[in-house]
Design a protein around this motif. Structure first.
Motif, PDB file in Angstrom:
ATOM      1  N   UNK A 290       0.979  -1.077  -0.066  1.00  0.00           N
ATOM      2  CA  UNK A 290       0.016   0.086   0.029  1.00  0.00           C
ATOM      3  C   UNK A 290       0.755   1.184  -0.111  1.00  0.00           C
ATOM      4  N   UNK A 291       1.824   1.165   0.665  1.00  0.00           N
ATOM      5  CA  UNK A 291       2.792   2.374   0.674  1.00  0.00           C
ATOM      6  C   UNK A 291       3.616   2.363  -0.475  1.00  0.00           C
ATOM      7  N   UNK A 292       3.869   1.333  -1.337  1.00  0.00           N
ATOM      8  CA  UNK A 292       4.559   1.430  -2.512  1.00  0.00           C
ATOM      9  C   UNK A 292       3.325   1.963  -3.582  1.00  0.00           C
TER      10      UNK A 292
ATOM     11  N   UNK B  24       3.952   5.629  -5.710  1.00  0.00           N
ATOM     12  CA  UNK B  24       3.684   5.627  -6.959  1.00  0.00           C
ATOM     13  C   UNK B  24       2.932   6.539  -7.438  1.00  0.00           C
ATOM     14  N   UNK B  25       1.698   6.770  -6.905  1.00  0.00           N
ATOM     15  CA  UNK B  25       0.814   7.688  -7.268  1.00  0.00           C
ATOM     16  C   UNK B  25       1.137   9.076  -6.869  1.00  0.00           C
ATOM     17  N   UNK B  26       2.006   9.569  -5.922  1.00  0.00           N
ATOM     18  CA  UNK B  26       2.326  10.784  -5.839  1.00  0.00           C
ATOM     19  C   UNK B  26       3.647  10.947  -6.640  1.00  0.00           C
ATOM     20  N   UNK B  27       4.361  10.153  -7.108  1.00  0.00           N
ATOM     21  CA  UNK B  27       5.576  10.470  -7.744  1.00  0.00           C
ATOM     22  C   UNK B  27       5.031  11.496  -8.962  1.00  0.00           C
ATOM     23  N   UNK B  28       6.292  12.399  -9.107  1.00  0.00           N
ATOM     24  CA  UNK B  28       5.803  13.612 -10.093  1.00  0.00           C
ATOM     25  C   UNK B  28       6.087  12.825 -11.405  1.00  0.00           C
TER      26      UNK B  28
END
Length: 173
Positions: free
Chosen positions: A140-142, A146-150
């Motif tokens: 879940x953290x991964x 991944x969603x928040x990565x620019x």
């Protein structure tokens, strides 16, 4: 007509199966669970050994009547075999009449054997549940990272400037 030997190829194919990543990961998880629960499991196995020793000693010194001719009660190692059979639920290999003292030893062994197997089994089960929760949290953290990565947002290749004109993301504006 002679065919070539393919046993080397079979060995290499077997070697490929043994190197499967899934199996290595499962073995690593099992090792981690046993490692984290090693103190409790060591205490449980020590209790198992003590229970086998006490039960076999009591069976040796308190044999059933007429057991002098029975080879199962003639030495401590042979009564250890009987106590292991009793602790694993296989029963006692004796056909004669048993006095009350032998029955008390058998009943006490049966009662303690339940806990002897239940404690390590529950600790290993708890370890697998904790490991599954840990892996789910890590996944879940991964996914959140991944969603928040620019650059991975839903903006895509084209973005619109404040003037409303579409421009490529490679433009230096």
């Amino acid at each position: 007509f002679e065919l070539p030997r393919t046993s080397i190829m079979r060995v290499l194919r077997l070697w490929r199966l043994l190197r499967t990543e899934k199996y290595a990961r499962a073995v690593a998880i099992t090792h981690r669970i046993l490692w984290f629960n090693r103190e409790i499991l060591t205490a449980a196995f020590l209790n198992c050994f003590v229970l086998v020793l006490i039960t076999s000693t009591l069976l040796y010194y308190l044999p059933p009547a007429g057991a002098e001719s029975n080879a199962a009660f003639e030495s401590l190692p042979s009564t250890m075999y009987l106590s292991i059979l009793m602790l694993t639920g296989q029963g006692l290999e004796y056909d004669g009449e048993m006095p009350w003292w032998t029955k008390v030893v058998i009943i006490a062994t049966a009662i303690f054997s339940v806990a002897m197997f239940a404690i390590p089994a529950s600790m290993i089960t708890w370890g697998f549940e904790a490991e599954a929760a840990r892996l789910a949290k890590k996944a879940a953290i991964r996914r959140r990272a991944q969603k928040l990565k620019p650059g991975t947002a839903t903006s895509g290749l084209w973005s619109h400037s404040s003037s409303g004109i579409g421009s490529s993301s490679g433009d230096p504006r």
